[in-house]
Scaffold this active site. Sequence first.
Site, short mmCIF file in Angstrom:
data_model
loop_
_atom_site.label_atom_id
_atom_site.label_comp_id
_atom_site.label_asym_id
_atom_site.label_seq_id
_atom_site.Cartn_x
_atom_site.Cartn_y
_atom_site.Cartn_z
N GLN A 162 34.76 3.65 131.82
CA GLN A 162 34.03 3.31 130.50
C GLN A 162 32.79 2.31 131.19
OE1 GLN A 162 36.58 1.73 127.45
NE2 GLN A 162 37.54 3.28 127.43
N THR A 193 10.46 11.24 120.38
CA THR A 193 9.35 10.56 119.76
C THR A 193 7.93 10.46 120.63
OG1 THR A 193 11.30 8.67 119.37
CG2 THR A 193 9.07 7.82 120.02
N1 ASP Z 1 15.50 10.03 118.33
C1 ASP Z 1 14.63 10.20 119.08
C2 ASP Z 1 15.06 11.56 120.07
O1 ASP Z 1 15.87 11.18 121.02
C3 ASP Z 1 14.62 9.27 120.24
C4 ASP Z 1 13.22 9.29 121.13
O2 ASP Z 1 12.97 10.25 121.38
O3 ASP Z 1 13.17 8.21 121.83
O4 ASP Z 1 14.51 12.71 119.88
#
Ligand code: ASP
Length: 342
Positions: free
Chosen positions: A278, A14
């Site tokens: 867990q 992201t």
């Molecule tokens: N789906 C993304 C990833 O892990 C989420 C993120 O980067 O926050 O690449």
Amino acid sequence: MKNASILLIYTGGTIGMKTDPQTGVLVPFDFNDIYDEFPYLRKLNVDIEVLTFKPIDSSNVTPELWIKLARLIQDNYHSFDGFVILHGTDTMSYTASALSFMLENLEKPVVFTGSQIPIGVLRTDGRENLITAVEIAAAKKDGMALVPEVCLYFQNRLFRANRTTKHSAEQLNAFRSDNYPPLAEVGVNIHYNTPFIKRPSSPTQSLDIITTLDTGVLIIKIFPGLTESTFRAMLSIEGIRGIILETYGAGNAPTAEWFIQAVTEAIHQGIIVINVTQCPGGSVSMEMYETGIRLQEIGVISGHDITTEAAVTKLMVLLGRYPSREELLTRLKSSIRGEISD
Ligand code: ASP
């Protein structure tokens, strides 16, 4: 001449997105233009060289990426003071844990970070995460790196990488390290938690990397209702050499005869079984309840307070590195990169 030089490696996630001013949709951000986008990075007095991989969502990460990163760090080890790796948050704890085990005799910072909101969105958390990660990777005292570890920086806290877990898909403080204190806390100043930072045991050794990972591993999370046939089917998958058994509480599992029998048979076949709780916090202590003692008696290894992410990546690295079972077990049972508390 700048104070330090950092290699910034962008792998995806992201953090690498920005809004296209024309269309309003999210498009990849070009980290090669980093100084144009974030001119204030120049104020850090750090030379930043950027290396951009073909961006991927971290759900698509495989051990090949870990090997590529380890090689890249080794190849550039003497040219930079530290490394910052931008990575998707979803599997960041796996990649960062894996790297902590793959890099031997590390004396320089390798700081993972990312963001929950794309870097090109006004309210992003990525800007601060990136700037502070660079600052931490460049930080030195008397010419020595302040944090010569593989670590993960997110929302004002620096953690030992192999102690982290992503705990929230929503909150900006997406990571936690329940069993080990932060290595640094960031407010107006950066406060390094020096007694908890691992220093190389014998400085001046050269960096070695382990790139022979064995993926013949499995994570089995037990739950009420797990049947004998499902459990046995998992244990008998071909090529499995090690299992992370995610148990309840302080390392407890059913005492049903079929369960104990199935685990015993797996161990007799040479499969390594590690008991990991867990619970996000706390430790396995198999001697506490009858339900744990049975596991201990049949040869299940305690993972103590290790995270699942660290356990599975450590197992892959050790299985690939040590042909001798004895050597492997000694390292598995002890802390090799600060992943288990003493
Ligand atoms: N789906 C993304 C990833 O892990 C989420 C993120 O980067 O926050 O690449």
